[in-house]
Design a protein around this motif. Structure first.
Motif, PDB file in Angstrom:
ATOM      1  N   ARG A 130       0.827  -1.215   0.000  1.00 35.61           N
ATOM      2  CA  ARG A 130       0.000   0.000   0.000  1.00 35.61           C
ATOM      3  C   ARG A 130       0.856   1.257   0.000  1.00 35.61           C
ATOM      4  O   ARG A 130       0.555   2.224  -0.709  1.00 35.61           O
ATOM      5  CB  ARG A 130      -0.918   0.032   1.207  1.00 35.61           C
ATOM      6  N   LEU A 131       1.904   1.264   0.794  1.00 32.51           N
ATOM      7  CA  LEU A 131       2.764   2.435   0.853  1.00 32.51           C
ATOM      8  C   LEU A 131       3.625   2.568  -0.399  1.00 32.51           C
ATOM      9  O   LEU A 131       3.967   3.673  -0.801  1.00 32.51           O
ATOM     10  CB  LEU A 131       3.645   2.375   2.098  1.00 32.51           C
ATOM     11  N   ASN A 132       3.959   1.450  -1.012  1.00 27.74           N
ATOM     12  CA  ASN A 132       4.741   1.491  -2.233  1.00 27.74           C
ATOM     13  C   ASN A 132       3.969   2.196  -3.343  1.00 27.74           C
ATOM     14  O   ASN A 132       4.501   3.056  -4.036  1.00 27.74           O
ATOM     15  CB  ASN A 132       5.117   0.074  -2.671  1.00 27.74           C
ATOM     16  N   SER A 133       2.706   1.865  -3.509  1.00 27.75           N
ATOM     17  CA  SER A 133       1.909   2.486  -4.573  1.00 27.75           C
ATOM     18  C   SER A 133       1.569   3.934  -4.249  1.00 27.75           C
ATOM     19  O   SER A 133       1.397   4.747  -5.155  1.00 27.75           O
ATOM     20  CB  SER A 133       0.632   1.684  -4.808  1.00 27.75           C
ATOM     21  N   TRP A 134       1.489   4.281  -2.981  1.00 21.13           N
ATOM     22  CA  TRP A 134       1.107   5.646  -2.608  1.00 21.13           C
ATOM     23  C   TRP A 134       2.303   6.585  -2.541  1.00 21.13           C
ATOM     24  O   TRP A 134       2.294   7.685  -3.085  1.00 21.13           O
ATOM     25  CB  TRP A 134       0.393   5.626  -1.260  1.00 21.13           C
ATOM     26  N   LEU A 135       3.363   6.157  -1.894  1.00 20.39           N
ATOM     27  CA  LEU A 135       4.496   7.043  -1.619  1.00 20.39           C
ATOM     28  C   LEU A 135       5.577   6.974  -2.690  1.00 20.39           C
ATOM     29  O   LEU A 135       6.179   7.985  -3.021  1.00 20.39           O
ATOM     30  CB  LEU A 135       5.108   6.682  -0.255  1.00 20.39           C
ATOM     31  N   LEU A 136       5.793   5.813  -3.245  1.00 24.11           N
ATOM     32  CA  LEU A 136       6.915   5.628  -4.152  1.00 24.11           C
ATOM     33  C   LEU A 136       6.495   5.531  -5.618  1.00 24.11           C
ATOM     34  O   LEU A 136       7.234   5.022  -6.450  1.00 24.11           O
ATOM     35  CB  LEU A 136       7.695   4.374  -3.751  1.00 24.11           C
ATOM     36  N   VAL A 144       9.704  16.343  -6.235  1.00 27.14           N
ATOM     37  CA  VAL A 144      10.009  16.243  -4.804  1.00 27.14           C
ATOM     38  C   VAL A 144       9.716  14.841  -4.283  1.00 27.14           C
ATOM     39  O   VAL A 144      10.488  14.278  -3.504  1.00 27.14           O
ATOM     40  CB  VAL A 144       9.212  17.308  -4.019  1.00 27.14           C
ATOM     41  N   TRP A 145       8.608  14.251  -4.705  1.00 29.42           N
ATOM     42  CA  TRP A 145       8.256  12.910  -4.244  1.00 29.42           C
ATOM     43  C   TRP A 145       9.185  11.853  -4.837  1.00 29.42           C
ATOM     44  O   TRP A 145       9.262  10.730  -4.332  1.00 29.42           O
ATOM     45  CB  TRP A 145       6.811  12.582  -4.581  1.00 29.42           C
ATOM     46  N   GLY A 146       9.899  12.190  -5.893  1.00 30.74           N
ATOM     47  CA  GLY A 146      10.847  11.267  -6.489  1.00 30.74           C
ATOM     48  C   GLY A 146      12.053  10.992  -5.617  1.00 30.74           C
ATOM     49  O   GLY A 146      12.750   9.998  -5.813  1.00 30.74           O
ATOM     50  N   VAL A 147      12.303  11.854  -4.642  1.00 29.77           N
ATOM     51  CA  VAL A 147      13.410  11.636  -3.710  1.00 29.77           C
ATOM     52  C   VAL A 147      13.178  10.355  -2.917  1.00 29.77           C
ATOM     53  O   VAL A 147      14.111   9.582  -2.667  1.00 29.77           O
ATOM     54  CB  VAL A 147      13.571  12.856  -2.773  1.00 29.77           C
ATOM     55  N   PHE A 148      11.931  10.100  -2.529  1.00 29.39           N
ATOM     56  CA  PHE A 148      11.610   8.870  -1.795  1.00 29.39           C
ATOM     57  C   PHE A 148      11.875   7.649  -2.670  1.00 29.39           C
ATOM     58  O   PHE A 148      12.432   6.655  -2.215  1.00 29.39           O
ATOM     59  CB  PHE A 148      10.156   8.878  -1.334  1.00 29.39           C
ATOM     60  N   TYR A 149      11.474   7.729  -3.941  1.00 29.01           N
ATOM     61  CA  TYR A 149      11.695   6.620  -4.868  1.00 29.01           C
ATOM     62  C   TYR A 149      13.187   6.373  -5.076  1.00 29.01           C
ATOM     63  O   TYR A 149      13.642   5.236  -5.052  1.00 29.01           O
ATOM     64  CB  TYR A 149      11.015   6.908  -6.206  1.00 29.01           C
ATOM     65  N   LYS A 150      13.950   7.442  -5.272  1.00 23.17           N
ATOM     66  CA  LYS A 150      15.379   7.300  -5.513  1.00 23.17           C
ATOM     67  C   LYS A 150      16.108   6.750  -4.288  1.00 23.17           C
ATOM     68  O   LYS A 150      17.021   5.941  -4.416  1.00 23.17           O
ATOM     69  CB  LYS A 150      15.974   8.624  -5.941  1.00 23.17           C
ATOM     70  N   ALA A 210      14.729   4.745  -2.113  1.00 26.91           N
ATOM     71  CA  ALA A 210      14.347   3.334  -2.033  1.00 26.91           C
ATOM     72  C   ALA A 210      15.158   2.500  -3.018  1.00 26.91           C
ATOM     73  O   ALA A 210      15.571   1.375  -2.703  1.00 26.91           O
ATOM     74  CB  ALA A 210      12.859   3.184  -2.315  1.00 26.91           C
ATOM     75  N   VAL A 211      15.420   3.040  -4.202  1.00 24.07           N
ATOM     76  CA  VAL A 211      16.231   2.315  -5.180  1.00 24.07           C
ATOM     77  C   VAL A 211      17.666   2.171  -4.678  1.00 24.07           C
ATOM     78  O   VAL A 211      18.272   1.097  -4.796  1.00 24.07           O
ATOM     79  CB  VAL A 211      16.183   3.038  -6.550  1.00 24.07           C
ATOM     80  N   ILE A 212      18.216   3.215  -4.102  1.00 25.31           N
ATOM     81  CA  ILE A 212      19.570   3.132  -3.536  1.00 25.31           C
ATOM     82  C   ILE A 212      19.613   2.091  -2.427  1.00 25.31           C
ATOM     83  O   ILE A 212      20.537   1.290  -2.335  1.00 25.31           O
ATOM     84  CB  ILE A 212      20.020   4.506  -3.017  1.00 25.31           C
ATOM     85  N   GLY A 213      18.599   2.092  -1.569  1.00 23.01           N
ATOM     86  CA  GLY A 213      18.569   1.145  -0.457  1.00 23.01           C
ATOM     87  C   GLY A 213      18.435  -0.297  -0.888  1.00 23.01           C
ATOM     88  O   GLY A 213      18.990  -1.196  -0.245  1.00 23.01           O
ATOM     89  N   THR A 214      17.705  -0.556  -1.977  1.00 20.12           N
ATOM     90  CA  THR A 214      17.535  -1.942  -2.415  1.00 20.12           C
ATOM     91  C   THR A 214      18.700  -2.424  -3.267  1.00 20.12           C
ATOM     92  O   THR A 214      19.101  -3.578  -3.172  1.00 20.12           O
ATOM     93  CB  THR A 214      16.225  -2.110  -3.198  1.00 20.12           C
ATOM     94  N   ARG A 215      19.277  -1.552  -4.077  1.00 18.52           N
ATOM     95  CA  ARG A 215      20.385  -1.986  -4.936  1.00 18.52           C
ATOM     96  C   ARG A 215      21.711  -2.061  -4.186  1.00 18.52           C
ATOM     97  O   ARG A 215      22.538  -2.924  -4.476  1.00 18.52           O
ATOM     98  CB  ARG A 215      20.535  -1.046  -6.124  1.00 18.52           C
ATOM     99  N   LEU A 216      21.926  -1.175  -3.251  1.00 18.27           N
ATOM    100  CA  LEU A 216      23.181  -1.161  -2.498  1.00 18.27           C
ATOM    101  C   LEU A 216      22.955  -1.607  -1.055  1.00 18.27           C
ATOM    102  O   LEU A 216      23.508  -1.029  -0.121  1.00 18.27           O
ATOM    103  CB  LEU A 216      23.782   0.249  -2.518  1.00 18.27           C
ATOM    104  N   HIS A 217      22.151  -2.637  -0.860  1.00 23.42           N
ATOM    105  CA  HIS A 217      21.749  -3.012   0.491  1.00 23.42           C
ATOM    106  C   HIS A 217      22.924  -3.450   1.352  1.00 23.42           C
ATOM    107  O   HIS A 217      22.925  -3.196   2.551  1.00 23.42           O
ATOM    108  CB  HIS A 217      20.662  -4.094   0.456  1.00 23.42           C
ATOM    109  N   ILE A 218      23.936  -4.076   0.783  1.00 22.18           N
ATOM    110  CA  ILE A 218      25.082  -4.495   1.588  1.00 22.18           C
ATOM    111  C   ILE A 218      25.893  -3.282   2.035  1.00 22.18           C
ATOM    112  O   ILE A 218      26.284  -3.175   3.206  1.00 22.18           O
ATOM    113  CB  ILE A 218      25.948  -5.497   0.806  1.00 22.18           C
ATOM    114  N   ALA A 219      26.131  -2.358   1.129  1.00 20.35           N
ATOM    115  CA  ALA A 219      26.895  -1.154   1.481  1.00 20.35           C
ATOM    116  C   ALA A 219      26.140  -0.290   2.480  1.00 20.35           C
ATOM    117  O   ALA A 219      26.735   0.268   3.413  1.00 20.35           O
ATOM    118  CB  ALA A 219      27.208  -0.346   0.222  1.00 20.35           C
ATOM    119  N   VAL A 220      24.819  -0.187   2.317  1.00 20.28           N
ATOM    120  CA  VAL A 220      24.007   0.605   3.252  1.00 20.28           C
ATOM    121  C   VAL A 220      23.991  -0.057   4.620  1.00 20.28           C
ATOM    122  O   VAL A 220      24.102   0.623   5.647  1.00 20.28           O
ATOM    123  CB  VAL A 220      22.575   0.798   2.692  1.00 20.28           C
ATOM    124  N   ALA A 221      23.884  -1.360   4.667  1.00 22.68           N
ATOM    125  CA  ALA A 221      23.875  -2.069   5.948  1.00 22.68           C
ATOM    126  C   ALA A 221      25.214  -1.925   6.665  1.00 22.68           C
ATOM    127  O   ALA A 221      25.248  -1.680   7.878  1.00 22.68           O
ATOM    128  CB  ALA A 221      23.553  -3.545   5.729  1.00 22.68           C
TER     129      ALA A 221
END
Length: 74
Positions: free
Chosen positions: A29-35, A41-47, A49-60
């Motif tokens: 629900r939040l994916n379709s609404w927020l991302l 401006v709302w694209g910052v949330f999407y970008k 989220a993409v950084i967090g999913t693609r670089l999950h090891i580096a972010v962790a």
């Protein structure tokens, strides 16, 4: 307690923002609404989220290093 106006506070805020957006991408629900917007401006949330999913090891690893820094060194 970290100060938002210091460099390490901005890093903590950025890491938490990326982790939160990556988590919200997994909630349907939040994916379709927020991302849903990819621009503006709302694209910052999407970008973030993409950084967090693609670089999950580096972010962790960055989150663990920042937690160690905040708890023990600061």
């Amino acid at each position: 307690m970290t100060n938002v106006y210091s460099f390490d506070g901005i890093l903590v805020f950025g890491l938490l923002f990326i982790c939160t957006c990556a988590y919200l991408k997994k909630v349907p629900r939040l994916n379709s609404w927020l991302l849903s917007e990819k621009k503006g401006v709302w694209g910052v949330f999407y970008k973030a989220a993409v950084i967090g999913t693609r670089l999950h090891i580096a972010v962790a690893l960055s989150c663990v290093a920042m937690a160690f820094y905040v708890v023990f060194l600061k």
